[in-house]
Scaffold this motif. Structure first.
Motif, PDB file in Angstrom:
ATOM      1  N   GLY A 154       0.775  -1.227   0.000  1.00  0.00           N
ATOM      2  CA  GLY A 154       0.000   0.000   0.000  1.00  0.00           C
ATOM      3  C   GLY A 154       0.808   1.279   0.000  1.00  0.00           C
ATOM      4  N   LEU A 155       0.314   2.255   0.755  1.00  0.00           N
ATOM      5  CA  LEU A 155       0.878   3.604   0.751  1.00  0.00           C
ATOM      6  C   LEU A 155       2.336   3.650   1.188  1.00  0.00           C
ATOM      7  N   PRO A 156       2.760   2.957   2.259  1.00  0.00           N
ATOM      8  CA  PRO A 156       4.180   3.030   2.632  1.00  0.00           C
ATOM      9  C   PRO A 156       5.116   2.563   1.527  1.00  0.00           C
ATOM     10  N   VAL A 157       4.722   1.542   0.768  1.00  0.00           N
ATOM     11  CA  VAL A 157       5.562   1.051  -0.325  1.00  0.00           C
ATOM     12  C   VAL A 157       5.663   2.099  -1.423  1.00  0.00           C
ATOM     13  N   LEU A 158       4.535   2.729  -1.768  1.00  0.00           N
ATOM     14  CA  LEU A 158       4.554   3.785  -2.777  1.00  0.00           C
ATOM     15  C   LEU A 158       5.483   4.914  -2.355  1.00  0.00           C
ATOM     16  N   LEU A 159       5.329   5.389  -1.114  1.00  0.00           N
ATOM     17  CA  LEU A 159       6.159   6.493  -0.639  1.00  0.00           C
ATOM     18  C   LEU A 159       7.633   6.093  -0.572  1.00  0.00           C
ATOM     19  N   TYR A 297       7.173  10.125  -9.761  1.00  0.00           N
ATOM     20  CA  TYR A 297       6.269   9.791  -8.652  1.00  0.00           C
ATOM     21  C   TYR A 297       5.056   9.026  -9.165  1.00  0.00           C
ATOM     22  N   LYS A 298       4.473   9.465 -10.261  1.00  0.00           N
ATOM     23  CA  LYS A 298       3.298   8.775 -10.797  1.00  0.00           C
ATOM     24  C   LYS A 298       3.668   7.441 -11.439  1.00  0.00           C
ATOM     25  N   ASP A 299       4.833   7.387 -12.078  1.00  0.00           N
ATOM     26  CA  ASP A 299       5.243   6.140 -12.737  1.00  0.00           C
ATOM     27  C   ASP A 299       5.589   5.042 -11.743  1.00  0.00           C
ATOM     28  N   THR A 300       5.795   5.397 -10.483  1.00  0.00           N
ATOM     29  CA  THR A 300       6.103   4.375  -9.485  1.00  0.00           C
ATOM     30  C   THR A 300       4.985   3.350  -9.371  1.00  0.00           C
ATOM     31  N   SER A 301       3.763   3.738  -9.703  1.00  0.00           N
ATOM     32  CA  SER A 301       2.649   2.794  -9.624  1.00  0.00           C
ATOM     33  C   SER A 301       2.777   1.647 -10.618  1.00  0.00           C
ATOM     34  N   LEU A 302       3.695   1.745 -11.587  1.00  0.00           N
ATOM     35  CA  LEU A 302       3.900   0.647 -12.539  1.00  0.00           C
ATOM     36  C   LEU A 302       4.510  -0.585 -11.889  1.00  0.00           C
ATOM     37  N   ALA A 337      -7.703  10.262  -6.000  1.00  0.00           N
ATOM     38  CA  ALA A 337      -7.750  11.463  -5.166  1.00  0.00           C
ATOM     39  C   ALA A 337      -6.425  11.678  -4.441  1.00  0.00           C
ATOM     40  N   TRP A 338      -5.798  10.573  -3.998  1.00  0.00           N
ATOM     41  CA  TRP A 338      -4.490  10.699  -3.339  1.00  0.00           C
ATOM     42  C   TRP A 338      -3.435  11.244  -4.308  1.00  0.00           C
ATOM     43  N   PHE A 339      -3.368  10.661  -5.521  1.00  0.00           N
ATOM     44  CA  PHE A 339      -2.386  11.128  -6.490  1.00  0.00           C
ATOM     45  C   PHE A 339      -2.667  12.566  -6.903  1.00  0.00           C
ATOM     46  N   LEU A 340      -3.941  12.917  -7.082  1.00  0.00           N
ATOM     47  CA  LEU A 340      -4.284  14.275  -7.482  1.00  0.00           C
ATOM     48  C   LEU A 340      -3.873  15.278  -6.411  1.00  0.00           C
ATOM     49  N   ALA A 341      -4.147  14.972  -5.155  1.00  0.00           N
ATOM     50  CA  ALA A 341      -3.807  15.895  -4.077  1.00  0.00           C
ATOM     51  C   ALA A 341      -2.301  16.057  -3.935  1.00  0.00           C
ATOM     52  N   THR A 342      -1.561  14.951  -3.951  1.00  0.00           N
ATOM     53  CA  THR A 342      -0.116  15.042  -3.772  1.00  0.00           C
ATOM     54  C   THR A 342       0.564  15.685  -4.980  1.00  0.00           C
ATOM     55  N   LEU A 346       2.837  19.133  -5.137  1.00  0.00           N
ATOM     56  CA  LEU A 346       4.153  19.212  -5.765  1.00  0.00           C
ATOM     57  C   LEU A 346       4.175  20.257  -6.878  1.00  0.00           C
ATOM     58  N   SER A 347       3.102  20.343  -7.665  1.00  0.00           N
ATOM     59  CA  SER A 347       3.039  21.344  -8.730  1.00  0.00           C
ATOM     60  C   SER A 347       3.012  22.755  -8.152  1.00  0.00           C
ATOM     61  N   ALA A 348       2.238  22.948  -7.082  1.00  0.00           N
ATOM     62  CA  ALA A 348       2.193  24.265  -6.454  1.00  0.00           C
ATOM     63  C   ALA A 348       3.563  24.654  -5.904  1.00  0.00           C
ATOM     64  N   TYR A 349       4.267  23.676  -5.318  1.00  0.00           N
ATOM     65  CA  TYR A 349       5.603  23.970  -4.807  1.00  0.00           C
ATOM     66  C   TYR A 349       6.561  24.299  -5.951  1.00  0.00           C
ATOM     67  N   SER A 350       6.455  23.587  -7.058  1.00  0.00           N
ATOM     68  CA  SER A 350       7.338  23.871  -8.182  1.00  0.00           C
ATOM     69  C   SER A 350       7.089  25.274  -8.736  1.00  0.00           C
ATOM     70  N   ARG A 351       5.813  25.691  -8.812  1.00  0.00           N
ATOM     71  CA  ARG A 351       5.527  27.047  -9.296  1.00  0.00           C
ATOM     72  C   ARG A 351       6.075  28.088  -8.330  1.00  0.00           C
ATOM     73  N   TRP A 352       5.923  27.839  -7.018  1.00  0.00           N
ATOM     74  CA  TRP A 352       6.471  28.770  -6.029  1.00  0.00           C
ATOM     75  C   TRP A 352       7.991  28.824  -6.123  1.00  0.00           C
ATOM     76  N   LEU A 353       8.621  27.676  -6.334  1.00  0.00           N
ATOM     77  CA  LEU A 353      10.076  27.632  -6.395  1.00  0.00           C
ATOM     78  C   LEU A 353      10.575  28.365  -7.636  1.00  0.00           C
ATOM     79  N   GLU A 354       9.872  28.231  -8.753  1.00  0.00           N
ATOM     80  CA  GLU A 354      10.270  28.950  -9.960  1.00  0.00           C
ATOM     81  C   GLU A 354      10.147  30.465  -9.767  1.00  0.00           C
ATOM     82  N   ARG A 355       9.068  30.906  -9.123  1.00  0.00           N
ATOM     83  CA  ARG A 355       8.925  32.345  -8.855  1.00  0.00           C
ATOM     84  C   ARG A 355      10.025  32.825  -7.913  1.00  0.00           C
TER      85      ARG A 355
END
Length: 358
Positions: A154-159, A297-302, A337-342, A346-355
């Motif tokens: 489950g989740l611990p393995v993904l993380l 991160y998303k490809d890890t589900s493979l 929903a978990w992948f969308l939220a996380t 990450l996308s919001a952090y990347s936009r903040w980091l670029e700014r």
């Protein structure tokens, strides 16, 4: 008609957002027709989604028998199976351990995003979190029952696979990029080019199969690797090639004058790379690096294809029960929903980091 004359350094008059939106959506007959058609489609789909999710659905703590006749979602399924989706076959009475272990890894990611902690302290934080994660998941010490890695689901393995895979893949990718970018050592450069092009030229699933079945055969007889470890090594090898190309793109954009200025100061290659070249290259390559992080991160589900039970595999396990076979959509919505939220975080952090870096 009077014309507005702008003085030097004077900004043009601001256009209201409503006026700008109206001009974009209804600026012509064609735009108006397309806007109305799209709005009608969105409203129709929105009504179907809202009805299925809420109005026609059975509430989370509703009667399980009511799901048989419901035309909407069956949320009692998630109430019943959420622990199986999150932690799989980990011992039921010990599932507080993977819960805390997952929180440790998530807290490590959050700590890595805080600018004032991005120094040597972060290394020791991750060392402590890694030890805590392993102790909690594995056990085998007084007070904690030993749990075989095969029951980590489950989740611990993904993380674990995603975070530790990226943590080790990024520095390896930087080394590969530096090796390919230089021309003083052609043999090292050839090895880096072969590594990068070979890994990028095959699908990820092939690298995973090679890591799972071929890598253990190459190890000495007294060293055994469990499937989780071999999968993580395969992920590190695969993602490092993509990190290398992102960083190499940044290295190629660093002006030649920066190299010459560093040489004029008497810096050796390591000092020039660490202090002058690499910080600028990583800053320039930051959008590509963060895009690689999201994709990895998303490809890890493979890994579910090779029998590693991450959160996608446990979601499938949750509706294999004959009583709940109809509710696979609810299980995958939970995972989505978990992948969308996380990924949104990450996308919001990347936009903040670029700014911030710009």
């Amino acid at each position: 008609m009077e014309q507005t004359v702008l003085r030097p350094n004077q900004a043009p008059p601001a256009i209201s957002r409503i006026t700008l939106l109206r001009k974009r959506l209804f600026g012509s007959v064609r735009d108006s027709v397309l806007t109305l058609i799209i709005l009608a489609i969105l409203i129709t789909l929105g009504r179907v989604v809202v009805n299925w999710l809420l109005l026609d659905a059975v509430g989370p703590w509703g009667d399980q028998a009511a799901c048989a006749n419901a035309v909407g979602a069956c949320w009692p399924f998630l109430v019943e199976k959420h622990r199986l989706i999150l932690f799989g076959t980990y011992p039921w009475d010990e599932q507080w351990r993977p819960f805390i272990a997952s929180l440790l890894l998530i807290s490590g990611v959050v700590a890595s995003m805080i600018p004032r902690w991005q120094d040597k302290r972060l290394i020791w934080i991750w060392v402590g979190l890694s030890i805590g994660f392993t102790v909690l998941m594995r056990g085998g010490i007084p007070g904690l029952e030993y749990v075989q890695p095969e029951r980590w689901n489950g989740l611990p393995v993904l993380l674990m696979l995603a975070i530790f895979g990226l943590v080790f893949a990024f520095p390896l990718g930087v080394v590969l990029a530096l090796a390919r970018h230089q021309d003083q050592l052609p043999a090292i450069r050839a090895i880096a080019v072969l590594w990068i092009e070979l890994v990028r030229g095959v699908p990820m699933i092939m690298v995973l199969f090679l890591g799972l079945f071929v890598l253990p055969l190459m190890m000495p007889d007294d060293i055994t690797l469990n499937p989780l470890m071999t999968t993580m090594i395969a992920l590190v090898i695969f993602h490092s090639a993509y990190f290398a190309e992102s960083v190499r793109g940044g290295l190629q954009t660093v002006p030649t004058g920066q190299y010459e200025a560093a040489d004029s100061q008497g810096l050796n290659w390591f000092q020039k790379t660490r202090l002058i070249v690499l910080p600028q290259a990583i800053k320039i390559a930051m959008p590509g690096i963060l895009n690689t992080v999201l994709g990895a991160y998303k490809d890890t589900s493979l890994v579910v294809i090779i029998g590693i039970h991450d959160i996608m595999a446990t979601a499938k396990m949750s509706f294999s029960d004959p009583v709940w076979q109809r509710y696979g959509l609810e299980a995958y919505l939970f995972v989505g929903a978990w992948f969308l939220a996380t990924c949104w975080c990450l996308s919001a952090y990347s936009r903040w980091l670029e700014r911030r870096t710009s």
